[in-house]
Structures are given as C-alpha cells and as structure tokens.
Design a protein around this motif. Structure first.
Motif, PDB file in Angstrom:
ATOM      1  N   SER A   1      -8.140  29.302  10.199  1.00  0.00           N
ATOM      2  CA  SER A   1      -7.506  29.955  11.434  1.00  0.00           C
ATOM      3  C   SER A   1      -5.923  29.851  10.761  1.00  0.00           C
ATOM      4  O   SER A   1      -5.675  28.930  10.017  1.00  0.00           O
ATOM      5  CB  SER A   1      -7.436  28.878  12.675  1.00  0.00           C
ATOM      6  OG  SER A   1      -7.005  27.607  12.546  1.00  0.00           O
ATOM      7  N   HIS A   2      -4.976  30.542  11.387  1.00  0.00           N
ATOM      8  CA  HIS A   2      -3.560  30.638  10.974  1.00  0.00           C
ATOM      9  C   HIS A   2      -3.003  31.336  12.010  1.00  0.00           C
ATOM     10  O   HIS A   2      -3.450  32.213  12.689  1.00  0.00           O
ATOM     11  CB  HIS A   2      -3.300  31.843   9.672  1.00  0.00           C
ATOM     12  CG  HIS A   2      -2.248  31.613   9.164  1.00  0.00           C
ATOM     13  ND1 HIS A   2      -1.490  30.476   8.641  1.00  0.00           N
ATOM     14  CD2 HIS A   2      -1.089  32.422   9.387  1.00  0.00           C
ATOM     15  CE1 HIS A   2      -0.265  30.860   8.231  1.00  0.00           C
ATOM     16  NE2 HIS A   2      -0.238  31.958   8.603  1.00  0.00           N
ATOM     17  N   SER A   3      -1.675  30.839  12.396  1.00  0.00           N
ATOM     18  CA  SER A   3      -0.969  31.538  13.231  1.00  0.00           C
ATOM     19  C   SER A   3       0.324  32.225  12.647  1.00  0.00           C
ATOM     20  O   SER A   3       1.401  31.281  11.939  1.00  0.00           O
ATOM     21  CB  SER A   3      -0.314  30.510  14.143  1.00  0.00           C
ATOM     22  OG  SER A   3       0.398  31.016  15.245  1.00  0.00           O
ATOM     23  N   PHE A   4       0.681  33.267  12.797  1.00  0.00           N
ATOM     24  CA  PHE A   4       1.705  34.249  12.007  1.00  0.00           C
ATOM     25  C   PHE A   4       2.934  34.018  13.040  1.00  0.00           C
ATOM     26  O   PHE A   4       2.738  34.407  14.468  1.00  0.00           O
ATOM     27  CB  PHE A   4       1.605  35.622  11.927  1.00  0.00           C
ATOM     28  CG  PHE A   4       0.463  35.821  10.591  1.00  0.00           C
ATOM     29  CD1 PHE A   4       0.839  35.807   9.049  1.00  0.00           C
ATOM     30  CD2 PHE A   4      -0.999  36.123  10.852  1.00  0.00           C
ATOM     31  CE1 PHE A   4      -0.003  35.974   8.282  1.00  0.00           C
ATOM     32  CE2 PHE A   4      -1.592  35.874   9.767  1.00  0.00           C
ATOM     33  CZ  PHE A   4      -1.393  36.016   8.536  1.00  0.00           C
TER      34      PHE A   4
ATOM     35  N   LYS B   1       7.441  50.987   7.176  1.00  0.00           N
ATOM     36  CA  LYS B   1       7.961  49.681   6.553  1.00  0.00           C
ATOM     37  C   LYS B   1       7.126  48.511   7.472  1.00  0.00           C
ATOM     38  O   LYS B   1       6.910  47.342   6.863  1.00  0.00           O
ATOM     39  CB  LYS B   1       9.424  49.339   6.778  1.00  0.00           C
ATOM     40  CG  LYS B   1      10.502  50.259   5.895  1.00  0.00           C
ATOM     41  CD  LYS B   1      11.710  50.114   6.397  1.00  0.00           C
ATOM     42  CE  LYS B   1      12.666  50.643   5.099  1.00  0.00           C
ATOM     43  NZ  LYS B   1      14.181  50.570   5.537  1.00  0.00           N
ATOM     44  N   LEU B   2       6.932  48.516   8.707  1.00  0.00           N
ATOM     45  CA  LEU B   2       5.962  47.515   9.414  1.00  0.00           C
ATOM     46  C   LEU B   2       4.934  47.511   8.803  1.00  0.00           C
ATOM     47  O   LEU B   2       4.227  46.303   8.704  1.00  0.00           O
ATOM     48  CB  LEU B   2       5.941  48.237  10.956  1.00  0.00           C
ATOM     49  CG  LEU B   2       5.181  47.312  11.850  1.00  0.00           C
ATOM     50  CD1 LEU B   2       5.687  45.870  11.876  1.00  0.00           C
ATOM     51  CD2 LEU B   2       5.075  47.876  13.275  1.00  0.00           C
ATOM     52  N   ARG B   3       4.064  48.583   8.519  1.00  0.00           N
ATOM     53  CA  ARG B   3       2.717  48.317   7.793  1.00  0.00           C
ATOM     54  C   ARG B   3       2.799  47.787   6.680  1.00  0.00           C
ATOM     55  O   ARG B   3       1.859  46.772   6.415  1.00  0.00           O
ATOM     56  CB  ARG B   3       2.061  49.946   7.810  1.00  0.00           C
ATOM     57  CG  ARG B   3       0.701  49.828   7.181  1.00  0.00           C
ATOM     58  CD  ARG B   3       0.043  51.127   7.292  1.00  0.00           C
ATOM     59  NE  ARG B   3      -1.161  51.030   6.668  1.00  0.00           N
ATOM     60  CZ  ARG B   3      -2.264  50.639   7.059  1.00  0.00           C
ATOM     61  NH1 ARG B   3      -2.240  50.279   8.290  1.00  0.00           N
ATOM     62  NH2 ARG B   3      -3.536  50.746   6.346  1.00  0.00           N
ATOM     63  N   ARG B   4       3.544  48.316   5.892  1.00  0.00           N
ATOM     64  CA  ARG B   4       3.864  47.531   4.527  1.00  0.00           C
ATOM     65  C   ARG B   4       4.074  45.699   4.816  1.00  0.00           C
ATOM     66  O   ARG B   4       3.415  45.098   3.947  1.00  0.00           O
ATOM     67  CB  ARG B   4       4.777  48.021   3.684  1.00  0.00           C
ATOM     68  CG  ARG B   4       4.986  47.558   2.268  1.00  0.00           C
ATOM     69  CD  ARG B   4       5.911  48.388   1.341  1.00  0.00           C
ATOM     70  NE  ARG B   4       7.408  48.331   1.795  1.00  0.00           N
ATOM     71  CZ  ARG B   4       8.226  49.088   1.517  1.00  0.00           C
ATOM     72  NH1 ARG B   4       7.957  50.014   0.837  1.00  0.00           N
ATOM     73  NH2 ARG B   4       9.419  48.906   1.948  1.00  0.00           N
ATOM     74  N   PHE B   5       5.039  45.585   5.687  1.00  0.00           N
ATOM     75  CA  PHE B   5       5.251  44.177   5.867  1.00  0.00           C
ATOM     76  C   PHE B   5       3.947  43.339   6.377  1.00  0.00           C
ATOM     77  O   PHE B   5       3.412  42.383   5.801  1.00  0.00           O
ATOM     78  CB  PHE B   5       6.221  43.862   6.956  1.00  0.00           C
ATOM     79  CG  PHE B   5       6.447  42.467   7.625  1.00  0.00           C
ATOM     80  CD1 PHE B   5       7.033  41.501   6.950  1.00  0.00           C
ATOM     81  CD2 PHE B   5       5.778  42.296   8.959  1.00  0.00           C
ATOM     82  CE1 PHE B   5       6.912  40.322   7.313  1.00  0.00           C
ATOM     83  CE2 PHE B   5       5.892  40.932   9.505  1.00  0.00           C
ATOM     84  CZ  PHE B   5       6.604  40.087   8.765  1.00  0.00           C
ATOM     85  N   LEU B   6       3.147  44.023   7.316  1.00  0.00           N
ATOM     86  CA  LEU B   6       1.938  43.447   7.930  1.00  0.00           C
ATOM     87  C   LEU B   6       0.958  43.213   6.745  1.00  0.00           C
ATOM     88  O   LEU B   6       0.174  42.254   6.843  1.00  0.00           O
ATOM     89  CB  LEU B   6       1.433  44.318   8.972  1.00  0.00           C
ATOM     90  CG  LEU B   6       2.247  44.262  10.309  1.00  0.00           C
ATOM     91  CD1 LEU B   6       1.747  45.172  11.115  1.00  0.00           C
ATOM     92  CD2 LEU B   6       2.288  42.721  10.967  1.00  0.00           C
TER      93      LEU B   6
ATOM     94  N   ASP C   1       1.392  42.928   3.537  1.00  0.00           N
ATOM     95  CA  ASP C   1       1.879  41.826   2.741  1.00  0.00           C
ATOM     96  C   ASP C   1       1.225  40.304   3.237  1.00  0.00           C
ATOM     97  O   ASP C   1       1.003  39.424   2.629  1.00  0.00           O
ATOM     98  CB  ASP C   1       3.352  41.932   2.390  1.00  0.00           C
ATOM     99  CG  ASP C   1       3.582  43.130   1.592  1.00  0.00           C
ATOM    100  OD1 ASP C   1       2.690  43.460   0.745  1.00  0.00           O
ATOM    101  OD2 ASP C   1       4.600  43.524   1.129  1.00  0.00           O
ATOM    102  N   GLU C   2       1.744  40.382   4.600  1.00  0.00           N
ATOM    103  CA  GLU C   2       1.335  38.906   5.248  1.00  0.00           C
ATOM    104  C   GLU C   2       0.168  38.571   5.366  1.00  0.00           C
ATOM    105  O   GLU C   2      -0.220  37.407   5.167  1.00  0.00           O
ATOM    106  CB  GLU C   2       2.220  39.241   6.725  1.00  0.00           C
ATOM    107  CG  GLU C   2       3.590  39.071   6.955  1.00  0.00           C
ATOM    108  CD  GLU C   2       4.074  37.752   6.520  1.00  0.00           C
ATOM    109  OE1 GLU C   2       3.556  36.686   7.048  1.00  0.00           O
ATOM    110  OE2 GLU C   2       5.046  37.828   5.688  1.00  0.00           O
ATOM    111  N   PHE C   3      -0.955  39.505   5.729  1.00  0.00           N
ATOM    112  CA  PHE C   3      -2.227  39.387   5.733  1.00  0.00           C
ATOM    113  C   PHE C   3      -2.709  39.053   4.190  1.00  0.00           C
ATOM    114  O   PHE C   3      -3.910  38.104   4.315  1.00  0.00           O
ATOM    115  CB  PHE C   3      -2.852  40.477   6.324  1.00  0.00           C
ATOM    116  CG  PHE C   3      -2.465  40.760   7.955  1.00  0.00           C
ATOM    117  CD1 PHE C   3      -2.233  39.750   8.772  1.00  0.00           C
ATOM    118  CD2 PHE C   3      -2.458  42.085   8.288  1.00  0.00           C
ATOM    119  CE1 PHE C   3      -1.814  39.992  10.033  1.00  0.00           C
ATOM    120  CE2 PHE C   3      -2.182  42.179   9.704  1.00  0.00           C
ATOM    121  CZ  PHE C   3      -1.800  41.041  10.356  1.00  0.00           C
TER     122      PHE C   3
END
Length: 510
Positions: free
Chosen positions: A155-158, A182-187, A189-191
């Motif tokens: 589990s993880h909380s962003f 930019k939002l998609r690229r950020f997400l 990368d985060e995932f």
C-alpha cells in the motif's frame, strides 16, 4: 424490535460526509442516510501548513449540522475520521480539540496506511476480485494498494489528490493540452516509483467520488439499461473516450454532463487522468468501480473484530444469505430443490444432453437460492418482480453480467417471458448462451415443481434415455399427486429446451 443504527463522519479534503447505517436481520449494514457537504478543506490549508480560521469555521459548522442529523437516530455507535488535509495540517492537535469542544466528537485522524487499508478492506469484502490494485483519489491524497488472494500485499499514499493536482498543474479551471500532458507525465513518473505497480495485468478498482462520477458518465452515454454502479466494469477504450470527451467541453457544458456532479466538474479531469495513468502503469485488464470505500472499510473492521480475521469468508455467499433473509425464503425447500436439481443436472451432463458443462452447475445452484423471490411482493406478478429485483439490486460478489444471468435464471417462467426479460440485453449474449440460460432456467423451474407443496415428497430421481425420449423416475415418500400435477404441467419447458419428450413415473421410494 430494537433497531441498531451506526454512524460515520468522514472529513475528507474535498467533501465531508455523514452516513447512517442500519444493521439488518442478516447482520449486514445497510445505508439509510447519506449527507454530503462540499467543504473543500484543502483550499483552507494555508502556506504555513495550518488550517485557516475560515477552514475552522467551515469544518465546525458542517460537523454541527451533521451532529443534528446523526442524533435524530438512536445510535449504537458514531465514528468520526479525518484524512489527508487534517493529517497534513500542522495545527492538527488544535483541530481535534476544537472539534471535541464544539461537537463532542472524538475525531480520529487516519494514517496514510490506515486510509489505504480501509479502502482495500472495503473492496475485498464487497467484490469477488481475488487479485487487484485499488485506487482512491481524494482532494489531497491518492491511496493505492495491491492485494492477492484477497490479502493486502502493498500500500502507498501519494501526497496529491484531485484538488492539489488541479492547483499545481492548471492555471484555470480547465487545462490546456500542454498542462494536461505535463500532468500525465508527472503521474506516470510518480507511479513508476513503486515497482510493485508495474505490469500487474489485474483489475484496477476505483473507489470514491471521482471514480463514481466517471462510471455515471459512461453509463449515461451508453444508456446503460441496468441499475447500480458497484462492480461496474469499463475497458481502457472507455476510459480514453470519457477523458477525451470531457476534455473537449467548456466549463458550462461540463457542469451539465449527465452523471457528473456539478461540484466535481472542475476536478474530474485530474481524477480521470489519475485512473488512466495508473491503468496504463499496471497494464490493467479492466477498470471496476467499488461503491464501498473507506467508510465501509472502517465498519467492516468493527463487524469482524470477533472473527479473528477482517475478511468475510465468502462475499457472494454472504450476499445470497442476505437475500434469503430479506425475502423470507424457505431454506429447507431451497436445500431440497438443490438436491433434486443436482441429480437431474449431473445425469443430463453424463448423457451429454443440453451441452452442459460442470461450471454451469454453479449458476444453477446460485439461482436456486433466490428462485422466484418476487413472490414475497406479489404472487401474481412474482416472475416480473424477481427479475427486476435481482437485475437491479447490488449483489456484492457479482459483476453486472453475472447479476443479469442470475436474474434470468431465477425468474424463468416460460420461453415468452424469458425472451421479454432478455430483450434489452439481447446483444450482450451469443445465441448459444441464450439457449443455455433458457435450459438452465427450465431445469430449475422443473425441480421447484417437484417440491411444489414444500413437503420433500419427491426424494430422488433417475434419468433414462430411450432414443429421442427421456424417462424420469421420481422416488417419493407420501402422497405425490400435487407434485405430479405441477410437474406434468411444467415439463414442457424442459422438453422444448432439450428437444426431447419427457415421460414421468412417480413411484414409492423403497
């Protein structure tokens, strides 16, 4: 008879909600009141990390309003939980004290792990998914979990949610193409920072208001004929279409989209992109909505605290027994009809009749629990009530297509009525599937007629094949005339499905 009411207040970053549950006679909690306030507390978290005075005013005013509604019930228990915004506030201790002084509520701030865990627990106890990834996007955080064999693995909380993503990436209410990219690229990368999310090829299960609105929009665009959102499934192409469709609309039109709450119009795009980016990251095999989320997870933990495990042994079995209880169905008759249906099914299967597969028995057995339950409402229109109730009632553990199949079997009356019920969904089934469902429904109706007086008179049966004819010997204990009359009347439906003449012999059991 005493009624047991339970309440939960969920202080979220975008919305605050009060839900009242009634514990029914089967032991499950049924929602009887749901009050929502769009508080957007996240917007009242100042740059110094504190909840502002205005934030305090909104929080306390809303909680006082909830208190008035909640205390109109004789509550056994009230739980108040808070998530990301209160958790991230530097003055959280002051908030807890103010809430206690003003309302008397003992507000519990959930940790990141707890918030993710309760979402997983709700999914594991209300769907039949054995392995999957859950995602719950709130206003200020996004919780993801991975479970296998119904057990939580990761589990993880962003630290971002629909509101914070909008604030950080969109200059106006609606994004430009570049901002959305930019939002998609950020997400993505985060995932990718979580190796356990990559290429899982399992269902992605969405929890919360954003996922619910997404599904409502999809159902409205498709003019979806079944009621209910829980366990509704979408494909990758559906997610892409909805995202692109919403992106093209100006705000005034976006606020009028059927299925989309007006108060979520400005944050639906970041939420949808979270689902789509995560779907691509895990290479999901479908997007499933869970109407049950954090609030339900908190109470599932309460309900199971004496069981030694927080998981119900069998979600669907629990749901079926809930139906049996709700509609006062006769368990003795159900068990006896199952016994007869099991004998007839397997003897037909052994003789290669009806193209039956062993797994078809699971559907017959499931439908035997709820066959003709609409009789509880009105015996004259019992089959119509049976179909409508089962096709349009959420049944935890059954996807929408499985629920429809159950409704068609349990409401079987004759070929004409079967085709009438099937008509709006005809394109969902191949011709052979329709034939099979009709046969299974006819088999179940035939076996119920063998116990028409509920005395278990017909105890066993034996099937013999003579050319194009079938001969069924029915071994009875006691007077069998009412059963013989009903079965002779009903056998024609089975004959038509099997394309065989059926001869019946009622004999005394040795």
């Amino acid at each position: 008879m005493a009624r047991n009411y339970y309440a939960i207040i969920d202080v979220g970053s975008n919305t605050m909600r009060l839900v009242i549950y009634l514990k029914d006679k089967s032991g499950r909690l049924r929602e009887v009141e749901n009050v929502k306030a769009v508080a957007r507390l996240r917007n009242h978290l100042s740059e110094d990390g504190n909840l502002s005075d205005e934030g305090f005013r909104v929080l306390l005013t809303t909680l006082s309003s909830f208190k008035e509604v909640a205390f109109s019930y004789d509550l056994d228990e009230l739980v108040c939980v808070a998530t990301a915004t209160i958790r991230q506030a530097d003055n959280k201790e002051q908030i807890i004290h103010a809430v206690s002084e003003e309302t008397g509520f003992d507000m519990r701030i959930l940790s990141e792990h707890e918030e993710a865990y309760y979402g997983y627990l709700a999914v594991a106890n209300s769907t039949s998914v054995q392995e999957g990834v859950t995602v719950d996007i709130g206003g200020g955080s996004t919780e993801v979990t991975y479970f296998k064999d119904r057990k939580l693995i990761n589990s993880h909380s962003f630290p971002f949610g629909a509101l914070t993503l909008k604030q950080d990436f969109f200059k106006k209410d609606l994004p430009t193409e570049e901002e959305f990219y930019k939002l998609r690229r950020f997400l993505m990368d985060e995932f990718k920072t979580l190796p356990w999310l990559k290429k899982k090829n399992v269902p992605l299960i969405g929890i919360g208001g954003g996922a619910r609105n997404l599904v409502q929009v999809d159902q409205n665009l498709k003019e979806y004929p079944l009621a209910g959102l829980h366990q509704y499934k979408m494909k990758d192409s559906d997610l892409s279409f909805i995202k692109n469709y919403l992106f093209t609309l100006p705000m005034k039109k976006l606020q009028k989209v059927e299925g989309l709450s007006k108060d979520r119009a400005d944050i639906i795009l970041p939420a949808t992109e979270v689902f789509h980016s995560l779907y691509d990251t895990i290479q999901a095999n479908g997007f499933i909505l869970s109407r049950k989320g954090l609030r339900d997870g908190v109470f599932y933990e309460q309900l199971t605290k004496d069981m030694g495990t927080s998981l119900f042994p069998d979600v669907l079995e629990e749901s079926i027994h809930e139906l049996v209880s709700d509609y006062d169905l006769n368990m003795k008759q159900i068990n006896h009809v199952q016994h007869l249906a099991h004998q007839l099914f397997h003897q037909l299967h052994e003789k290669g009749l009806g193209s039956l597969r062993k797994e078809d028995w699971t559907e017959v057995k499931r439908a035997s629990y709820v066959y003709n339950l609409g009789d509880y409402i009105d015996s004259e229109a019992s089959y119509q009530h049976t179909f409508y109730l089962l096709a349009n009632r959420t049944i935890d553990g059954l996807m929408h297509m499985e629920r429809l199949r159950l409704a068609l079997l349990a409401s079987f009356k004759n070929k004409t009525v079967f085709k009438q019920f099937l008509q709006p969904y005809k394109k969902w089934f191949l011709k052979e599937e329709r034939k099979k469902l009709r046969l299974l429904g006819a088999l179940l109706k035939f076996c119920y007629s063998l116990d028409s007086t509920r005395r278990s008179t017909v105890q066993d049966l034996h099937l013999a094949s003579h050319g194009k004819d079938l001969h069924i010997t029915l071994y009875c204990s006691g007077e069998w005339m009412p059963e013989e009359y009903q079965t002779e009347k009903q056998k024609k439906h089975l004959e038509k499905s099997l394309k065989r003449n059926i001869e019946l012999s009622f004999v005394e059991s040795k």
